[in-house]
Motif scaffolding. Structure first.
Motif, mmCIF file in Angstrom:
data_model
loop_
_atom_site.group_PDB
_atom_site.id
_atom_site.type_symbol
_atom_site.label_atom_id
_atom_site.label_comp_id
_atom_site.label_asym_id
_atom_site.label_seq_id
_atom_site.Cartn_x
_atom_site.Cartn_y
_atom_site.Cartn_z
ATOM 1 N N PRO A 279 0.840 -1.212 0.000
ATOM 2 C CA PRO A 279 0.000 0.000 0.000
ATOM 3 C C PRO A 279 0.871 1.258 0.000
ATOM 4 N N VAL A 280 0.473 2.238 -0.802
ATOM 5 C CA VAL A 280 1.170 3.534 -0.842
ATOM 6 C C VAL A 280 0.118 4.635 -0.771
ATOM 7 N N SER A 281 0.498 5.771 -0.254
ATOM 8 C CA SER A 281 -0.439 6.891 -0.126
ATOM 9 C C SER A 281 -0.666 7.548 -1.485
ATOM 10 N N MET A 282 -1.738 8.338 -1.552
ATOM 11 C CA MET A 282 -2.035 9.062 -2.785
ATOM 12 C C MET A 282 -0.897 10.007 -3.155
ATOM 13 N N THR A 283 -0.350 10.666 -2.157
ATOM 14 C CA THR A 283 0.722 11.629 -2.435
ATOM 15 C C THR A 283 1.981 10.918 -2.906
ATOM 16 N N VAL A 339 -2.775 1.837 -4.217
ATOM 17 C CA VAL A 339 -2.898 3.249 -3.817
ATOM 18 C C VAL A 339 -4.041 3.373 -2.816
ATOM 19 N N GLU A 340 -3.702 3.915 -1.648
ATOM 20 C CA GLU A 340 -4.656 3.962 -0.542
ATOM 21 C C GLU A 340 -5.347 5.323 -0.466
ATOM 22 N N THR A 341 -6.665 5.302 -0.357
ATOM 23 C CA THR A 341 -7.451 6.526 -0.191
ATOM 24 C C THR A 341 -7.548 6.849 1.292
ATOM 25 N N PRO A 342 -7.215 8.073 1.699
ATOM 26 C CA PRO A 342 -7.255 8.415 3.130
ATOM 27 C C PRO A 342 -8.688 8.412 3.670
ATOM 28 N N GLN A 349 -8.343 19.135 6.005
ATOM 29 C CA GLN A 349 -7.925 18.213 4.933
ATOM 30 C C GLN A 349 -8.950 18.204 3.803
#
Length: 383
Positions: A279-283, A339-342, A349
């Motif tokens: 998993p990786v963040s959107m940014t 890609v992980e959605t917060p 935010q």
């Protein structure tokens, strides 16, 4: 209707030896047996003629009378005289006796191969199966593992013979060591397993007290097993001679170990290749960067994420997969981005994301392309 010449029926010459006559009879009897010629209505009559011929020619005195007087030797008190049952053809009991000469040839394949074929003095032990579960790390490295196998082993007290005090088994008096007995049923002789020795051909008069005459006892054995690197679920390892002990000194069976590789919390296996979902963040997916991922050998590898990476993108680490079971190097490891959605956004935010969305209308080529196709689809439906 005149009878055919007996020698002609069997296909032998007049000076044929008793062995040649018997061999010719067996061949003809098998060829003409009614059970093998259900589509031939004349088979039974021909079969009886062959048996009648053999009944005369196998007896030296009757053969001599036939050679001198022909069929007339048995029609009016000449020569050897008529046989019980009337005429030249033998009665039911005599026919069954004669037919037993070819019983083994006709049914040997089904009854154990003929006379004495059913005897089983020493029988091979059964093969055993053991299910062994290993971790993915153990499958990668290979290991030496000790397993406990419940099985039958040769009795030490009687050395596997089943007899007490070193005595030997004796020949079964019922079947004379053949392992089978025969019973008369009409024209046929039926062969069955001997009820006294149960097909072994031998009985034990003084059975061993430790194994009750079986020659083996139940026992748990500890075995050291070498699990090679690269095994996967379904791999079978054979240990020759490590199965169940044979009966009365017979050879042991084999032990088959079936491998099951447990699921791993991080890696998914596909043959020699491994897959790891990261998993990786959107940014991080948008800006790019470096991430550190684990490898099955216990190490770490740094992977560069290209800017603008989408969910599902794969990157390959060569040689970081599983080893081949029979050599051939290692497979690869595939990193798949998720890609992980917060979630649980704060008010600030949310404001920043809405502002970012307004500024990003030209930065989403896949969305722009998709909704352009949707707009064309709807306009086409209206037209």
């Amino acid at each position: 209707m005149s009878k055919r010449d007996y020698y002609e029926l069997l296909g032998v010459s007049r000076d044929a030896s008793p062995e040649e006559i018997k061999k010719a009879y067996r061949t003809k009897a098998k060829e003409l047996h009614p059970d093998r010629n259900s589509d031939n209505p004349d088979a039974e009559a021909q079969f009886k003629e062959v048996n009648e011929a053999y009944d005369v020619l196998k007896d030296a005195d009757r053969k001599a009378a036939y050679d001198r007087f022909g069929h007339a030797a048995f029609e009016g008190g000449m020569g050897g005289g008529p046989r019980p049952g009337g005429g030249g053809f033998q009665g039911q009991g005599d026919f069954a006796s004669a037919f037993s000469d070819v019983f083994d040839d006709l049914f040997g394949d089904f009854m154990g191969g003929g006379r004495g074929g059913g005897r089983q003095r020493a029988t091979r032990g059964s093969d055993l199966r053991y299910n062994l579960r290993v971790t993915l790390e153990e499958a990668y490295n290979g290991l030496q593992k000790t397993i406990n196998v419940p099985t039958s082993v040769a009795c030490d007290a009687c050395n596997g013979t089943g007899a007490e005090g070193g005595s030997e088994p004796v020949t079964c008096p019922t079947c004379s060591g053949i392992g089978k007995v025969r019973a008369q049923q009409g024209f046929f002789t039926v062969e069955r397993t001997c009820p006294t020795c149960h097909g072994m051909g031998q009985i034990i008069k003084n059975p061993c007290k430790s194994c009750q005459g079986h020659g083996r006892i139940e026992k748990e054995r500890a075995l050291s097993v070498n699990i090679p690197a690269g095994v996967e679920t379904g791999t079978r390892i054979r240990l020759a001679g490590e199965g169940e002990a044979g009966m009365r000194g017979g050879p042991p069976g084999d032990l088959y170990i079936f491998i099951e590789v447990a699921q791993h919390p991080i890696f998914e296996r596909e043959g020699m290749h491994l897959h790891c979902h990261v998993p990786v963040s959107m940014t991080a997916a948008a800006l790019g960067g470096d991430i550190e991922v684990p490898t099955i050998d216990g190490g770490r590898s740094r992977v560069k994420i290209p800017a603008g990476s989408q969910a599902g993108r794969q990157m390959r680490l060569r040689g970081k997969g599983m080893p081949g079971l029979r050599g051939g190097g290692h497979g690869d490891m595939y990193i798949e981005l998720a890609v992980e959605t917060p979630v649980n956004l704060t008010g600030r935010q949310k404001e920043l994301l809405k502002e970012f969305e307004k500024l990003s209308e030209e930065n989403n080529p896949e969305s722009t392309n998709f909704f352009s196709k949707v707009k064309s689809f709807w306009e086409g439906m209206k037209g």
